[in-house]
Design a protein around this motif. Structure first.
Motif: not given
Length: 470
Positions: A361-386
């Motif tokens: 999920r993404i909006d202007r404030a940031g994003y939220n990644y929710t993995p399903k089970g044990d697959q692809q636990k890592e989401g996008p690489t966080p950035t330091e600034k917007l």
């Protein structure tokens, strides 16, 4: 976890790690962001942020601007976004605002004062935008008028050899968009559209993640925005003496003046705009198109109405609307409704990509990644600034003749998603779309729907350079 990003000034925005391993989003308003972000330098990765039609190809130029030449800009439309964009350009040392234009003399006077205060020079001031285009020394114009006045100034600016920064949505209807794209192609105009999310780093990071394939097959995408704004019941009255109302209505169907039109809620009337779907929807649906790298649905259905404000409210656009877009192998749901929360407990706006291995999920404030089970636990690489340098990107592309990040072609496609939802709503049936021809197919009546086409009010006419190109 440290703050994922922050902004200059007194406002700090955090995206902290949530208990479920995702990233917790916080809110930022559009106005706050635009006021505070213009001077920040952009992070890496944006030069090639969009694939396909967004590739950084060189376009022809009617006018060359050297690396050391000062860019001279005329600002047309001095309302909220027009003034905000003008201030961004005023903050650039290599840009000078030499003319301002508005049919409301109060806004015009305010713009003159702002430019003079910032630059020490008094700009030329006009009520008629065509006077700005007659100034041979001007290199570009910034168009921040009401939506029904985006197309004609942009096309005439192309004809006059000016590059263009134009606010979204690009046009009142699909036909205007085709005409705008045709003019930009014919005259080799650099056109940047005001969808500045394309110049924000966390959108780039999330887009790259979605397109990496790590989420598995994405079969459903959901996008939404919420609103509580409605004009109510407003009586016709004389227009203020400071406002040229006939010029304000321009090519639209004639309407007597109401205070809810100007200054106010013109976006809630199909005669002047495309409702909330065309306003916030163009940002959200553009995110869908760019992330999925696909803009052309096969079929669109849409339902809704004035379900909260009631039939007596003056608005003509719906306060509640759901549209379903059928793509070759995935489905998009677009929704607007009154008051938060958004879909799946989200905020007032956002996009949700539902993949086999997780949900982003993404909006202007940031994003939220929710993995399903044990697959692809890592989401996008966080950035330091917007940060964003959307306005600077436009100036740089004027010099290099590169295609800007929010180029007119892809933004025409994104805006069409809004218009197709409204066309299906107005027609009361699903609409089939030919993306290659950019036409509604199998429904002659829908070709006369005001979200697809409308006759201009005399004496205004819409130049159709696109028809010359086949």
């Amino acid at each position: 976890m440290k703050d994922m990003w922050s902004m200059t000034g007194n406002l700090i925005i955090s995206c902290n790690k949530a208990a479920d391993g995702g990233i917790k989003m916080v809110e930022i308003s559009r106005r706050e962001f635009l006021e505070k972000s213009g001077k920040v330098a952009l992070g890496v990765g944006l030069g090639s942020m969009m694939g396909g039609v967004m590739s950084q190809s060189v376009i022809a130029a009617p006018k060359k601007t050297g690396a050391n030449d000062k860019i001279l800009i005329g600002a047309i439309g001095m309302g909220g976004m027009g003034t905000a964009n003008m201030k961004h350009f005023l903050d650039m040392p290599d840009v000078e605002v030499v003319a301002v234009c508005d049919v409301d003399s109060n806004r015009l006077d305010s713009a003159v004062a702002e430019v003079e205060k910032k630059s020490g020079k008094k700009p030329a001031a006009f009520k008629d935008f065509r006077k700005v285009l007659e100034m041979k020394e001007i290199d570009a114009v910034s168009i921040g008028t009401p939506d029904h006045w985006h197309a004609l100034p942009m096309i005439l600016a192309c004809e006059a050899g000016k590059d263009v920064y134009v606010e979204k949505p690009i046009g009142h209807d699909i036909t205007e968009g085709k005409a705008m794209l045709g003019a930009a192609r014919k005259y080799g105009t650099v056109v940047q559209v005001g969808t500045w999310q394309r110049s924000v780093q966390h959108y780039v990071d999330a887009q790259q993640f979605v397109q990496s394939g790590k989420m598995g097959k994405i079969a459903i995408v959901r996008a939404w925005t919420c609103s509580g704004v409605t004009p109510g019941k407003v009586k016709v009255c004389p227009a203020p003496k400071t406002l040229d109302w006939d010029f304000w209505v321009g090519p639209a169907k004639w309407e007597p003046f109401k205070p809810c039109y100007h200054p106010g809620h013109f976006r809630w009337f199909f005669n002047f705009a495309a409702g909330l779907t065309g306003d916030w929807g163009v940002h959200m649906l553009d995110t869908v198109g760019t992330f999925m790298n696909e803009w052309h649905p096969w079929e669109v259905a849409s339902y809704g109405g004035k379900l909260i404000c009631g039939p007596e409210d003056d608005r003509t656009t719906p306060d509640t609307q759901i549209a379903i877009y059928k793509f070759p192998d995935w489905i998009l749901q677009w929704e607007i409704h009154v008051s938060e929360p958004g879909l799946d407990g989200g905020g007032g706006h956002g996009v949700e990509f539902i993949g086999e291995h997780g949900i982003l999920r993404i909006d202007r404030a940031g994003y939220n990644y929710t993995p399903k089970g044990d697959q692809q636990k890592e989401g996008p690489t966080p950035t330091e600034k917007l940060p964003t340098d959307h306005w600077q990107n436009f100036i740089e592309c004027m010099r290099t003749r590169q295609k800007p990040r929010s180029d007119i072609e892809s933004m025409h496609y994104s805006t069409n998603l809004c218009h197709l939802a409204n066309a299906a709503y107005l027609m009361g049936r699903s609409i089939k779309w030919d993306g290659k021809k950019q036409e509604i197919i199998g429904d002659k009546e829908a070709l006369h729907c005001q979200s697809y086409y409308r006759e201009y009010r005399q004496p205004w006419t819409l130049p159709r350079h696109d028809l010359e190109q086949g």
